[in-house]
Design an enzyme around this catalytic site. Structure first.
Site, PDB file in Angstrom:
ATOM      1  N   ASP A  95      -9.143  -1.995 -20.182  1.00  0.00           N
ATOM      2  CA  ASP A  95      -9.137  -2.850 -21.375  1.00  0.00           C
ATOM      3  C   ASP A  95      -7.708  -2.993 -21.902  1.00  0.00           C
ATOM      4  O   ASP A  95      -7.133  -2.053 -22.428  1.00  0.00           O
ATOM      5  CB  ASP A  95     -10.054  -2.232 -22.431  1.00  0.00           C
ATOM      6  CG  ASP A  95     -10.162  -3.075 -23.688  1.00  0.00           C
ATOM      7  OD1 ASP A  95      -9.526  -4.142 -23.750  1.00  0.00           O
ATOM      8  OD2 ASP A  95     -10.876  -2.644 -24.615  1.00  0.00           O
ATOM      9  N   HIS A 142       0.820  -1.213   0.000  1.00  0.00           N
ATOM     10  CA  HIS A 142       0.000   0.000   0.000  1.00  0.00           C
ATOM     11  C   HIS A 142       0.855   1.264   0.000  1.00  0.00           C
ATOM     12  O   HIS A 142       0.401   2.335  -0.417  1.00  0.00           O
ATOM     13  CB  HIS A 142      -0.940   0.006   1.211  1.00  0.00           C
ATOM     14  CG  HIS A 142      -2.204   0.783   0.996  1.00  0.00           C
ATOM     15  ND1 HIS A 142      -2.224   2.115   0.676  1.00  0.00           N
ATOM     16  CD2 HIS A 142      -3.503   0.393   1.050  1.00  0.00           C
ATOM     17  CE1 HIS A 142      -3.467   2.532   0.568  1.00  0.00           C
ATOM     18  NE2 HIS A 142      -4.269   1.494   0.777  1.00  0.00           N
TER      19      HIS A 142
END
Length: 462
Positions: free
Chosen positions: A406, A176
């Site tokens: 995508d 993180h």
């Protein structure tokens, strides 16, 4: 990690950025007070499943080379991702993220067995939580040489798994400290752009897509960095490793736009003074109160006066003074926290109580610049104290949408935030299927999941 016998490892490699631009020289990024609370937080895992039927030969010859090449080109702009966290040992120095030319990202290539059904894994119904751990790779162990003053900690891994003649899964596992959801989603979408268009030209044409690393944009006049670092050195909050089998199932629940409005109308009729009724407030309150109710129905014994806590992170880029640019790459989130009791939360008005608590926290603290960081100096101590309590959280945000990520294979069929298995959180993102709807991920023991699912569905009917 759970057994990966359901996948076969085809390759392990490391992908480095080309040695040009900023990636051609050593770079150091100091951590800020926004980064500090995440130093010892568990890694974050995300899975993106794509329905893209292709043969193994096409996968090896076409998809895989472009996957690796596009990652390298993307890392040219996101070089810290390939670097490491340098954690100081026995010194007064601060941690820092350091990139050295030649640093790289570990990439695993795998093939799923015929026993794994992509359609089933990407469904909303309960699925065994352990089954998802075959689709991302663990972060490599940290390194410490005898002469070093630092522990060197890797930041990210990636894995691509082929489901022969069905699709692929891309798994991310990151520390993180490298960045919040805004930053990691920016990196993933940049990678998708390069992969889809075959170069970084589209990326360069859009200044909004490129990251900003300048740490001076984070103002720290009160010395929060030094204050939080001193706290972390005095006590270290360690995330407990998961124990397998997890004995949990993962399910996905959808609140359509009309469902959210129905719940909003209900609150306005019962509590007209409550004004902050965002989709986030409505949804998290509905899930939080539903989970409290499901405890008793699943046989879990909780005292009425037991405190119940809900914690959530809020993007701080527009909430700080001065604001931090939207393109800033790193951590820049504030912490929201509300408290109730088990009796209040599971009662007939539990949803209303939760809405009011969460709405007030956002309206009176998170959305006011003068209040946003007022308790930042206590973040570490507060959440350290609550680790053993009934603490519920939320991972992800509808603002950072990965359903348009995508790589050239179309939009993802399913996003699965795996990290919620271990930290008692729900996941939250835009619905892929319903405009204006939200998708909720929950990981629970089977008996509690059944109870929660019934409460979730029946609550909307009422």
């Amino acid at each position: 990690m759970a057994s990966t016998t359901t996948t076969t490892i085809l390759d392990r490699c490391r992908i480095a950025p080309p040695l040009e631009g900023a990636a051609a020289a050593e770079q150091t990024l100091p951590v800020t007070f926004f980064d500090m609370p995440w130093l010892h937080f568990h890694p974050t895992q995300r899975l993106l499943f794509y329905k893209f039927p292709c043969s193994k030969a096409h996968f090896i010859d076409s998809i895989l080379p472009n996957f690796k090449k596009s990652l390298s080109q993307t890392l040219k702009h996101f070089y810290p991702v390939a670097g490491s966290l340098f954690y100081p040992l026995n010194s007064d120095k601060f941690p820092e993220i350091r990139y050295v030319p030649g640093d790289s990202v570990p990439v695993t290539v795998a093939e799923a067995s015929e026993a794994l059904d992509l359609n089933f894994l990407t469904g909303d119904q309960p699925r065994v939580a352990d089954d998802f751990y075959a689709f991302f790779s663990e972060l490599p162990p940290s390194e410490t040489s005898p002469e070093s003053e630092f522990e060197k900690i890797p930041l990210i891994t990636a894995q691509i798994t082929l489901f022969p003649d069905a699709g692929v899964c891309v798994g991310f596992n990151n520390h993180h400290i490298v960045g919040d959801a805004s930053s990691i989603v920016r990196f993933i979408k940049a990678w998708c752009s390069v992969a889809k268009f075959g170069s970084d030209d589209e990326l360069l044409c859009s200044s909004d897509s490129l990251p900003l690393y300048d740490r001076s944009v984070v103002s720290d006049p009160s010395g929060l960095l030094n204050h939080i670092w001193k706290q972390l050195k005095s006590f270290r909050i360690e995330s407990r490793p998961l124990e397998f089998p997890l004995n949990k199932v993962r399910s996905t629940f959808i609140l359509q736009k009309r469902d959210i409005q129905k719940l909003r109308d209900f609150v306005q009729a019962k509590k007209p003074h409550v004004t902050h009724l965002s989709s986030f407030t409505i949804t998290t309150a509905y899930v939080w109160s539903g989970l409290a109710r499901s405890a008793a129905e699943s046989g879990e014994e909780v005292a009425d006066d037991e405190p119940e806590y809900f914690a959530f992170a809020v993007d701080g880029r527009s909430r700080t003074d001065p604001p931090v640019p939207a393109a800033y790459f790193g951590n820049c989130v504030g912490m929201g926290l509300v408290e109730s009791t088990h009796a209040e939360l599971r009662g007939g008005d539990g949803f209303l109580a939760a809405v009011e608590l969460i709405g007030d926290e956002i309206a009176n603290k998170m959305n006011k610049k003068e209040e946003f960081l007022r308790d930042a100096g206590e973040w570490v101590q507060t959440f350290g104290r609550l680790m053993a309590k009934r603490l519920f959280g939320v991972a992800g945000s509808p603002k950072f949408d990965l359903y348009d990520a995508d790589f050239g294979w179309g939009k993802p069929e399913k996003l699965e935030p795996v990290s919620i298995d271990g930290d008692g959180s729900m996941s939250l993102c835009k619905s892929r299927e319903f405009e204006g709807g939200l998708e909720i991920g929950v990981s629970l023991p089977k008996k509690k999941m059944d109870a929660f699912a019934n409460i979730f569905i029946e609550g909307l009917k009422l």
